[in-house]
Design an enzyme around this catalytic site. Structure first.
Site: not given
Ligand code: FRU
Length: 504
Positions: A36-39, A98, A167, A306
């Site tokens: 998985w990848m996010n930000d 995070f 964060r 999301w």
């Molecule tokens: C945004 C977020 C950030 C957090 C990260 C967690 O997409 O919710 O606020 O640092 O993703 O994966």
């Protein structure tokens, strides 16, 4: 010294990368090495290369305890994966590393600033995630967490500021050699605010002030801030959670907002003047920027949403990709974005048509493909008579298609992936109000197998969306209701050989 937890993650991703090497992927958009990848995180230029880290859960294609994945590129388009940089392996970040950012220290080391997450048991027995800001220093491959972590915790919050929503630090080095960072936070009323901190050396931090406050305007918690100067203006990017729609500008759910204004450095005062969405499409969140060595400000976002990102099959070997890196400028109080100019070096054979006049459905020889850069210049085909609708359909065969359409009377441009192959009742269309000039519009479309990015009128509006269509489906057609005249130029995008041989 790397921890056992990080070593395990590195071993796993290396093995899995080999095993899933044949899986279809985007060609020039960075996607998760495995899992998985996010930000995007830590977007920076270090030792002659761009470094891009990302929120990463290597062990499944779903969000889990966050690691930092890591990739490097010389041109922002051909990426090589490096070993994971951070793992949740200490007391203060045991439940996740995070989002955050990076700077280069004057002694040549790379400094990462990120959010450490650790769960705390509440009086009622429930658990909540406490968030603190932490540092790690490294050489571009291995990073050592700082012994004095966390550097910012609940003691550095303004009154009422939540330690559970604190964060995503964005750090930068000022001309005078000192450092600043902005961090997302919530008030006691669960309203977003951006906090500003300062440091002489990048290691010892001090609370300065609330730089910007939501006051109920854009969603609730503000995530992933970025703060930079461009074209004589100051830009604050935020990613608000839980937004309500506002006209065609903002949509429900998590969104991206760009606040444009001025910044008085002596007093650290940001005065807002304009606001707008960063991206008007379906899949775009948590953008952050880097200042390139040549002075360009380059923005990249997570090309996902999301509310729809958890619907894929559990067995998928990878999930999540970044947007194209985009050069940003500000003109007349608006943010403009264009694909980085390096993309033009990937342009293969050119197919060009000029003054194509039509009033129905047409196809043009050699205009097809799923890895293309295509520019359309559209205008009314009859003097004084504006057509009712124009559309370009791509990733098309008899069953599937995705379209970008423009209705000049409403000044609305729309991306529609309803027929792209999804079987889920999720958002498949997004509309955006554009400044149309009597039916004249310029639309640049970049396709990379699983995504479309639409740049309208030289980047004044951008719409990004992921696609579900089999990469072999590569038809393109044009539609007009009324008479349209159009110029088309299309390039197949090809890896540049001296940059290829790398794994993306
Ligand atoms: C945004 C977020 C950030 C957090 C990260 C967690 O997409 O919710 O606020 O640092 O993703 O994966």
């Amino acid at each position: 010294m790397t921890s056992q937890i990080l070593r395990d993650a590195r071993k796993y991703e290396e093995e899995m990368e080999r095993r899933i090497a044949g899986e279809p992927r985007p060609a020039f958009h960075l996607s998760a090495r495995v899992g998985w990848m996010n930000d995007p995180n830590g977007f920076s230029f270090f030792k002659g290369e761009y470094h891009l880290f990302y929120q990463y859960h290597p062990f499944s294609a779903f969000w889990g305890p966050m690691h930092w994945g890591h990739a490097v590129s010389k041109d922002l388009l051909h990426w090589s994966h490096l070993p994971a940089a951070l793992a949740p392996d200490t007391d203060y970040d045991r439940d996740g590393c995070f989002s955050g950012n990076a700077v280069v220290l004057p002694d040549g080391r790379h400094l990462l600033m990120y959010t450490g997450v650790s769960r705390e048991t509440q009086p009622d027995g429930g658990q909540r995630e406490v968030q603190t800001q932490c540092l790690a220093v490294g050489d571009g491959i291995d990073y050592e967490k700082w012994t004095e972590n966390p550097v910012l915790d609940w003691r550095s919050l303004p009154q009422g500021g939540s330690k559970y929503d604190f964060r995503d630090p964005k750090i930068w080095r000022k001309q005078d050699g000192s450092y600043r960072c902005v961090v997302g936070n919530c008030t006691a009323e669960h309203d977003g605010q951006i906090l500003l901190y300062s440091s002489r050396d990048g290691f010892h931090w001090k609370y300065e002030k609330i730089l910007a406050a939501n006051k109920g305007r854009f969603g609730r918690m503000w995530e992933c801030p970025d703060f930079f100067a461009v074209d004589g203006k100051q830009v604050l990017l935020i990613s608000p959670q839980d937004m309500m729609p506002q006209g065609f500008e903002y949509h429900n759910g998590n969104g991206t907002v760009c606040l444009i204004g001025t910044y008085e450095e002596e007093t650290d005062t940001f005065s807002e003047e304009y606001h707008q969405a960063v991206d008007y499409g379906i899949d775009f969140y948590a953008p952050q920027t880097v200042l390139a060595p040549d002075g360009r400000r380059i923005l990249i976002g997570w090309m996902q949403n999301w509310d729809t990102c958890n619907l894929h099959a559990p067995g998928r070997p990878w999930f999540g990709q970044m947007s194209l890196p985009r050069e940003v400028t500000v003109k007349n109080g608006r943010l403009f974005q264009k694909p980085v100019r390096e993309l033009e070096r990937m342009r293969g054979e050119e197919v060009r048509y000029e003054n194509v006049s039509f009033s129905d459905v047409i196809k043009l020889d050699e205009i097809k493909g799923r890895k293309i850069d295509m520019e359309l210049s559209v205008r009314p085909g009859e003097e004084e008579k504006i057509y009712r609708k124009f559309a370009v359909r791509f990733a098309q065969n008899d069953t599937y298609q995705t379209s970008v359409s423009f209705k000049p009377y409403e000044s609305i441009i729309k991306v529609d992936r309803k027929h792209s192959g999804s079987r889920r009742a999720i958002i498949h269309q997004r509309r955006c109000l554009v400044k149309g000039e009597k039916g004249r519009i310029k639309i640049r479309i970049v396709l990379d197998y699983f995504s479309v990015e639409v740049f309208v009128n030289d980047g004044e509006y951008v719409l990004s969306a992921t696609l579900y269509t089999d990469p072999a489906v590569d038809g393109i057609s044009f539609f007009a209701d009324g008479q349209v005249e159009m110029d088309v130029v299309k390039y197949e995008l090809l890896p540049v050989s001296h940059m290829s041989g790398q794994s993306i």
